[in-house]
Design a protein around this motif. Sequence first.
Motif, PDB file in Angstrom:
ATOM      1  N   GLU A   1      41.698  15.599  41.197  1.00  0.00           N
ATOM      2  CA  GLU A   1      40.534  14.883  40.652  1.00  0.00           C
ATOM      3  C   GLU A   1      40.676  13.382  40.878  1.00  0.00           C
ATOM      4  N   GLU A   2      41.867  12.849  40.589  1.00  0.00           N
ATOM      5  CA  GLU A   2      42.082  11.431  40.867  1.00  0.00           C
ATOM      6  C   GLU A   2      42.000  11.161  42.366  1.00  0.00           C
ATOM      7  N   GLY A   3      42.564  12.064  43.166  1.00  0.00           N
ATOM      8  CA  GLY A   3      42.543  11.880  44.614  1.00  0.00           C
ATOM      9  C   GLY A   3      41.138  11.810  45.173  1.00  0.00           C
ATOM     10  N   VAL A   4      40.265  12.683  44.722  1.00  0.00           N
ATOM     11  CA  VAL A   4      38.886  12.677  45.223  1.00  0.00           C
ATOM     12  C   VAL A   4      38.150  11.441  44.719  1.00  0.00           C
TER      13      VAL A   4
ATOM     14  N   PHE B   1      32.181  12.806  47.344  1.00  0.00           N
ATOM     15  CA  PHE B   1      32.190  14.201  46.889  1.00  0.00           C
ATOM     16  C   PHE B   1      31.853  14.345  45.405  1.00  0.00           C
ATOM     17  N   GLY B   2      32.290  13.410  44.583  1.00  0.00           N
ATOM     18  CA  GLY B   2      31.962  13.462  43.160  1.00  0.00           C
ATOM     19  C   GLY B   2      32.966  14.178  42.302  1.00  0.00           C
ATOM     20  N   SER B   3      33.652  15.185  42.849  1.00  0.00           N
ATOM     21  CA  SER B   3      34.643  15.932  42.073  1.00  0.00           C
ATOM     22  C   SER B   3      35.565  16.671  43.029  1.00  0.00           C
ATOM     23  N   ALA B   4      36.731  17.030  42.514  1.00  0.00           N
ATOM     24  CA  ALA B   4      37.673  17.821  43.316  1.00  0.00           C
ATOM     25  C   ALA B   4      37.078  19.178  43.655  1.00  0.00           C
TER      26      ALA B   4
ATOM     27  N   HIS C   1      36.779  20.641  47.513  1.00  0.00           N
ATOM     28  CA  HIS C   1      37.362  21.891  47.997  1.00  0.00           C
ATOM     29  C   HIS C   1      36.286  22.879  48.447  1.00  0.00           C
ATOM     30  N   GLU C   2      35.143  22.849  47.783  1.00  0.00           N
ATOM     31  CA  GLU C   2      34.031  23.702  48.224  1.00  0.00           C
ATOM     32  C   GLU C   2      33.578  23.319  49.623  1.00  0.00           C
ATOM     33  N   GLN C   3      33.493  22.004  49.883  1.00  0.00           N
ATOM     34  CA  GLN C   3      33.049  21.570  51.203  1.00  0.00           C
ATOM     35  C   GLN C   3      34.072  21.922  52.278  1.00  0.00           C
ATOM     36  N   VAL C   4      35.347  21.698  51.990  1.00  0.00           N
ATOM     37  CA  VAL C   4      36.382  22.058  52.964  1.00  0.00           C
ATOM     38  C   VAL C   4      36.327  23.552  53.265  1.00  0.00           C
ATOM     39  N   LYS C   5      36.173  24.363  52.227  1.00  0.00           N
ATOM     40  CA  LYS C   5      36.092  25.814  52.430  1.00  0.00           C
ATOM     41  C   LYS C   5      34.870  26.182  53.267  1.00  0.00           C
ATOM     42  N   ALA C   6      33.746  25.528  53.002  1.00  0.00           N
ATOM     43  CA  ALA C   6      32.528  25.812  53.764  1.00  0.00           C
ATOM     44  C   ALA C   6      32.677  25.391  55.218  1.00  0.00           C
ATOM     45  N   MET C   7      33.355  24.282  55.467  1.00  0.00           N
ATOM     46  CA  MET C   7      33.571  23.831  56.839  1.00  0.00           C
ATOM     47  C   MET C   7      34.426  24.817  57.616  1.00  0.00           C
TER      48      MET C   7
ATOM     49  N   GLY D   1      43.845  22.494  58.084  1.00  0.00           N
ATOM     50  CA  GLY D   1      44.566  21.405  58.715  1.00  0.00           C
ATOM     51  C   GLY D   1      43.728  20.617  59.705  1.00  0.00           C
ATOM     52  N   MET D   2      42.583  21.195  60.115  1.00  0.00           N
ATOM     53  CA  MET D   2      41.695  20.511  61.054  1.00  0.00           C
ATOM     54  C   MET D   2      40.605  19.703  60.370  1.00  0.00           C
ATOM     55  N   VAL D   3      40.704  19.517  59.072  1.00  0.00           N
ATOM     56  CA  VAL D   3      39.767  18.638  58.376  1.00  0.00           C
ATOM     57  C   VAL D   3      40.249  17.208  58.616  1.00  0.00           C
ATOM     58  N   TYR D   4      39.699  16.585  59.653  1.00  0.00           N
ATOM     59  CA  TYR D   4      40.196  15.306  60.140  1.00  0.00           C
ATOM     60  C   TYR D   4      39.411  14.118  59.591  1.00  0.00           C
ATOM     61  N   PHE D   5      39.038  14.177  58.304  1.00  0.00           N
ATOM     62  CA  PHE D   5      38.365  13.041  57.690  1.00  0.00           C
ATOM     63  C   PHE D   5      39.220  11.777  57.866  1.00  0.00           C
ATOM     64  N   ASP D   6      38.563  10.608  57.857  1.00  0.00           N
ATOM     65  CA  ASP D   6      39.303   9.350  57.904  1.00  0.00           C
ATOM     66  C   ASP D   6      40.280   9.218  56.740  1.00  0.00           C
ATOM     67  N   ALA D   7      39.938   9.810  55.625  1.00  0.00           N
ATOM     68  CA  ALA D   7      40.851   9.898  54.476  1.00  0.00           C
ATOM     69  C   ALA D   7      40.599  11.235  53.802  1.00  0.00           C
ATOM     70  N   ARG D   8      41.663  11.896  53.387  1.00  0.00           N
ATOM     71  CA  ARG D   8      41.533  13.245  52.842  1.00  0.00           C
ATOM     72  C   ARG D   8      42.635  13.490  51.815  1.00  0.00           C
ATOM     73  N   LEU D   9      42.497  14.574  51.066  1.00  0.00           N
ATOM     74  CA  LEU D   9      43.621  15.074  50.296  1.00  0.00           C
ATOM     75  C   LEU D   9      44.569  15.773  51.255  1.00  0.00           C
ATOM     76  N   SER D  10      45.835  15.438  51.191  1.00  0.00           N
ATOM     77  CA  SER D  10      46.807  16.141  52.017  1.00  0.00           C
ATOM     78  C   SER D  10      46.880  17.604  51.574  1.00  0.00           C
ATOM     79  N   HIS D  11      46.938  18.506  52.550  1.00  0.00           N
ATOM     80  CA  HIS D  11      47.084  19.923  52.200  1.00  0.00           C
ATOM     81  C   HIS D  11      48.557  20.305  52.084  1.00  0.00           C
ATOM     82  N   THR D  12      49.459  19.321  52.233  1.00  0.00           N
ATOM     83  CA  THR D  12      50.903  19.574  52.156  1.00  0.00           C
ATOM     84  C   THR D  12      51.558  18.861  50.983  1.00  0.00           C
ATOM     85  N   PHE D  13      51.113  17.632  50.697  1.00  0.00           N
ATOM     86  CA  PHE D  13      51.744  16.807  49.667  1.00  0.00           C
ATOM     87  C   PHE D  13      50.719  16.414  48.599  1.00  0.00           C
TER      88      PHE D  13
END
Length: 358
Positions: free
Chosen positions: A130-133, A183-186, A190-196, A206-218
Amino acid sequence: MRTVGVEEELLLVDPASGEPRAVSEAVLAQARDEDGLEKELQSEQLETATSPRERMADLALEIRRRRAVASEQARAVGAEVAALATSPLPADPSLSPGRRYHRLAAAYGLTAQEQLTCGCHVHVQVDSDEEGVAVLDRVRPWLAPLLALSANSPFWQGEDTGYSSYRSRVWGRWPSAGPVEAFGSAERYHEQVKAMVATGALLDEGMVYFDARLSHTFPTVEVRVADVCLDADDTVLVAALVRGLVETSARAWRAGEPPAPVPVAVLRLAAWRAGRSGPAGPLVRPLTWAPASAETVAWALLEHVAAALSDAGDLEMAEELLNRLLSRGGGAAVQRAILDRSGDLRTVVREAVARTTG
């Protein structure tokens, strides 16, 4: 204090000709786990990764140490490393072995085949998605200035492109690359990433190449907009500014301040201008969205994050490094100056090798 870590993609080159060399497998075969080296899409690339650090002085030392280790391991197989975001000399990239890389090549054709570009990714710790988004929504206006400051890719296939960061133009060929809406909320993120991913146009998250994103690893926000910087000092500056942006944005979110309502179309124009001009300007000034000099935009960015930098003990260092960068020009300006002096792109590469670890 939020921890910050840096990943740098480096170009592997021939010490005599300056041309890219496909030797990453040989380098990694002899490297130790503690060296922090990883393979990338093309065999002419090597990635370094620091540990998460609280003190910027410690991060600066580790960035230089990782570059030195990469150089040592490359030399052991007859190559050198250069912090160049694109190859100045013509290149015919060789895909790294691995099932995922071959899937990328099959799915994306020439985009994957030609994608010999080197970026700098900065990870900053956040307490929750939530803070990240909330941070992602609020850093959007300030990512183009980071690209401008890091711009280090004026040449492509032996030609001057007229851009300071041509890497950003080549990277933009990927279907998910570039700026995105708030996005407004976490949950919505996550809904948008899943839809993409569900469209089938992307292989995976891993192919969500936004200029800034939530890391899917850390547990981090990952800012991916920058070129790899020729000088390690510029990498340190970018890392300090990114941490300042994350902390400033998180504070604004906790204070109930909404993100700036800027359209993605305007962000794309600002990013294009940043890639074209670099720190020589002109750029598009965040929040007013009017043309402004690079110095005006750079100092507006530093002013925006000054309180966070001061609290982290980074303000004086960031001011000094920013003054140096604006005085000498960024990596693209340095490369062009070497070419103007020598008339030889091989000399550009040789001097870039020396500056990478110097």
